[in-house]
Design a protein around this motif. Structure first.
Motif, PDB file in Angstrom:
ATOM      1  N   SER A  11      47.420  36.118   3.897  1.00  8.27           N
ATOM      2  CA  SER A  11      47.341  35.408   5.182  1.00  8.27           C
ATOM      3  C   SER A  11      46.079  35.810   5.929  1.00  8.27           C
ATOM      4  O   SER A  11      45.613  35.084   6.814  1.00  8.27           O
ATOM      5  CB  SER A  11      48.598  35.620   6.025  1.00  8.27           C
ATOM      6  OG  SER A  11      48.844  36.974   6.227  1.00  8.27           O
ATOM      7  N   SER A  12      45.471  36.932   5.551  1.00  9.51           N
ATOM      8  CA  SER A  12      44.201  37.327   6.175  1.00  9.51           C
ATOM      9  C   SER A  12      43.169  36.212   6.027  1.00  9.51           C
ATOM     10  O   SER A  12      42.453  35.878   6.967  1.00  9.51           O
ATOM     11  CB  SER A  12      43.677  38.618   5.529  1.00  9.51           C
ATOM     12  OG  SER A  12      44.574  39.664   5.779  1.00  9.51           O
TER      13      SER A  12
ATOM     14  N   ASP B 103      52.138  34.341  13.727  1.00  6.20           N
ATOM     15  CA  ASP B 103      52.033  35.110  12.481  1.00  6.20           C
ATOM     16  C   ASP B 103      53.419  35.645  12.120  1.00  6.20           C
ATOM     17  O   ASP B 103      53.925  36.571  12.762  1.00  6.20           O
ATOM     18  CB  ASP B 103      51.025  36.246  12.714  1.00  6.20           C
ATOM     19  CG  ASP B 103      50.872  37.159  11.498  1.00  6.20           C
ATOM     20  OD1 ASP B 103      51.622  37.001  10.515  1.00  6.20           O
ATOM     21  OD2 ASP B 103      49.997  38.046  11.559  1.00  6.20           O
TER      22      ASP B 103
ATOM     23  N   THR C 251      53.129  35.289   4.534  1.00  8.48           N
ATOM     24  CA  THR C 251      52.516  36.005   3.411  1.00  8.48           C
ATOM     25  C   THR C 251      53.560  36.376   2.362  1.00  8.48           C
ATOM     26  O   THR C 251      54.736  36.535   2.692  1.00  8.48           O
ATOM     27  CB  THR C 251      51.803  37.283   3.922  1.00  8.48           C
ATOM     28  OG1 THR C 251      51.187  37.927   2.817  1.00  8.48           O
ATOM     29  CG2 THR C 251      52.766  38.261   4.593  1.00  8.48           C
TER      30      THR C 251
HETATM   31  C1  LIG Z   1      51.244  41.038  11.294  1.00 13.51           C
HETATM   32  C2  LIG Z   1      50.518  40.924   9.983  1.00 13.51           C
HETATM   33  N1  LIG Z   1      50.011  39.741   9.629  1.00 13.51           N
HETATM   34  C3  LIG Z   1      49.357  39.582   8.480  1.00 13.51           C
HETATM   35  C4  LIG Z   1      49.145  40.639   7.611  1.00 13.51           C
HETATM   36  C5  LIG Z   1      48.283  40.432   6.415  1.00 13.51           C
HETATM   37  O1  LIG Z   1      48.877  40.144   5.301  1.00 13.51           O
HETATM   38  P1  LIG Z   1      48.152  39.583   4.023  1.00 13.51           P
HETATM   39  O2  LIG Z   1      48.398  40.611   2.978  1.00 13.51           O
HETATM   40  O3  LIG Z   1      48.857  38.297   3.779  1.00 13.51           O
HETATM   41  O4  LIG Z   1      46.695  39.348   4.284  1.00 13.51           O
HETATM   42  C6  LIG Z   1      49.666  41.899   7.919  1.00 13.51           C
HETATM   43  C7  LIG Z   1      49.453  43.054   7.021  1.00 13.51           C
HETATM   44  O5  LIG Z   1      49.766  44.162   7.252  1.00 13.51           O
HETATM   45  C8  LIG Z   1      50.347  42.039   9.151  1.00 13.51           C
HETATM   46  O6  LIG Z   1      50.845  43.218   9.533  1.00 13.51           O
END
Ligand SMILES: Cc1ncc(COP(=O)(O)O)c(C=O)c1O
Length: 366
Positions: free
Chosen positions: A91-92, A191, A219
């Motif tokens: 999701s990043s 998110d 994610t």
């Molecule tokens: C609130 C939140 N959003 C998104 C992510 C990111 O996840 P991804 O591995 O999908 O990039 C994290 C990762 O720790 C998170 O804590």
């Protein structure tokens, strides 16, 4: 000839590459127990491993646009179809795509703090200004403050982002407050990285049908346990997903992560096991430490727990250093609300969680 320094986009100049020190440490020293990055302690299920094996054998071919996976995600979430879903390299990357579409240099992103660091990173690299609205620390709770978020809106606000549940606090914002923010019409990113631990019933995905400006991100890194695969997604109105897709790199998600994700989504039993396991271990840690004098424990609906040990007279960073000596990597947190006692623990294996409880008690009560 001009110096290369004169060519850098002004707002990126001097920004270093982001490196997660804790993750680097964990890979360098595999003997340490990883309780710092909200990973899943359970390895991928057999069904996921079978998909990985199958599609690894086709790694000589380019991936498609993931229509099967996107269709499955839409179905799980009661949306029209694949056009409501965008896939990303975690999701990043999805945040990056969204920010590229809505944010120009000098414009503003509103977030709540404390929260996950990626929104700030992506905002900064695009020349945006991050507006941080603090949560309210009251009665041993960190509360969302939707009124202050709405007050922070200016004509430069181009994105509002809220993690639900929030990282690191582990709590949810009220449903009615999502509606109030959605009604501004400003692109509103919710998110939901950890939503599966509380169940999709807590999701705000329904709002995407009422409000074109609401975008949900998810994610496979957390409850599904595929952090190393890098697979995240966005859910929204199909026109909005179509427009955000303009920012996608061609073939941004590989064949193996895509099909591994599909197998994980279809393996509902494996998800159920992981969620149940996590939630009972959260309860175990919270209950086991509830009698430590002066320790504030933030009740969590995710796979991590936030603590403030300021009132014990100890510092969070010393707690983290002590845990590392004992073989556990915890996550330090910056000083806030006049306390330097913050730290966060990710749920690990049963053995790791019991070690963590012992180490916290030992350090804070000695
Ligand atoms: C609130 C939140 N959003 C998104 C992510 C990111 O996840 P991804 O591995 O999908 O990039 C994290 C990762 O720790 C998170 O804590």
């Amino acid at each position: 000839m001009k110096n290369i320094d004169e060519y850098y986009v002004p707002w990126v100049k001097g920004i270093p590459m982001y490196i997660s020190g804790h993750i680097e440490l964990a890979w360098r020293k595999p003997e340490l127990h990883r309780m710092m990055s909200n990973e899943n302690p359970n390895p991928p299920s057999e069904k996921v491993l079978a998909a990985i094996d199958k599609y690894a054998r086709m790694a000589n071919r380019y991936p498609d646009q993931g229509l099967v996976l996107r269709g499955k995600i839409a179905e799980i979430n009661g949306l029209g179809g694949a056009k409501n879903v965008l896939l990303g390299n975690g999701s990043s990357e999805v945040f990056d795509n969204i920010f590229r579409i809505f944010l120009a240099p000098g414009e503003e992103v509103i977030q709540h703090t404390p929260c996950f660091g990626i929104y700030k990173l992506r905002c900064t690299i695009l020349g945006g200004k991050l507006v941080s609205v603090p949560m309210v620390y009251k009665d041993k709770k960190l509360l969302y403050d939707p009124d202050s978020i709405l007050k922070a809106v200016t004509d430069k606000t181009k994105i509002i982002v809220i993690a639900n549940p929030n990282n690191p606090t582990g709590n949810f914002m009220d449903g009615k407050d999502f509606v109030r923010i959605a009604e501004t019409g400003i692109p509103f990113v919710v998110d939901e990285a950890y939503i599966e631990y509380a169940g999709l019933g807590m999701s705000q995905v329904g709002l995407t049908k009422r409000f074109k400006n609401v975008i949900i991100t998810r994610t496979l890194s957390k409850a599904y346990g595929l952090a190393g695969m890098r697979l995240g997604y966005a859910l929204a109105d199909k026109d909005v997903i179509g427009q955000i897709s303009a920012a996608l790199l061609p073939w941004n998600v590989g064949t193996i992560p895509m099909w591994a994700a599909l197998a994980a989504l279809e393996d509902t039993e494996a998800l159920e096991y992981r969620v149940k396991y996590n939630n009972s271990e959260v309860d175990f840690i919270q209950e086991s430490l509830s009698d430590v004098p002066g320790l504030v424990i933030f009740p969590s609906k995710a796979n991590y727990i936030l603590f403030d040990c300021g009132a014990t007279g100890k510092k969070g960073k010393d707690m983290v250093a002590y845990a590392e000596q004992k073989g556990l990597i915890f996550r330090p947190e910056t000083e806030k609300y006049g306390s330097d006692g913050w730290f966060r623990i990710t749920i690990g294996s049963k053995e790791e969680n019991r070690m963590a409880v012992e180490v916290v008690r030992e350090f804070l009560t000695s």
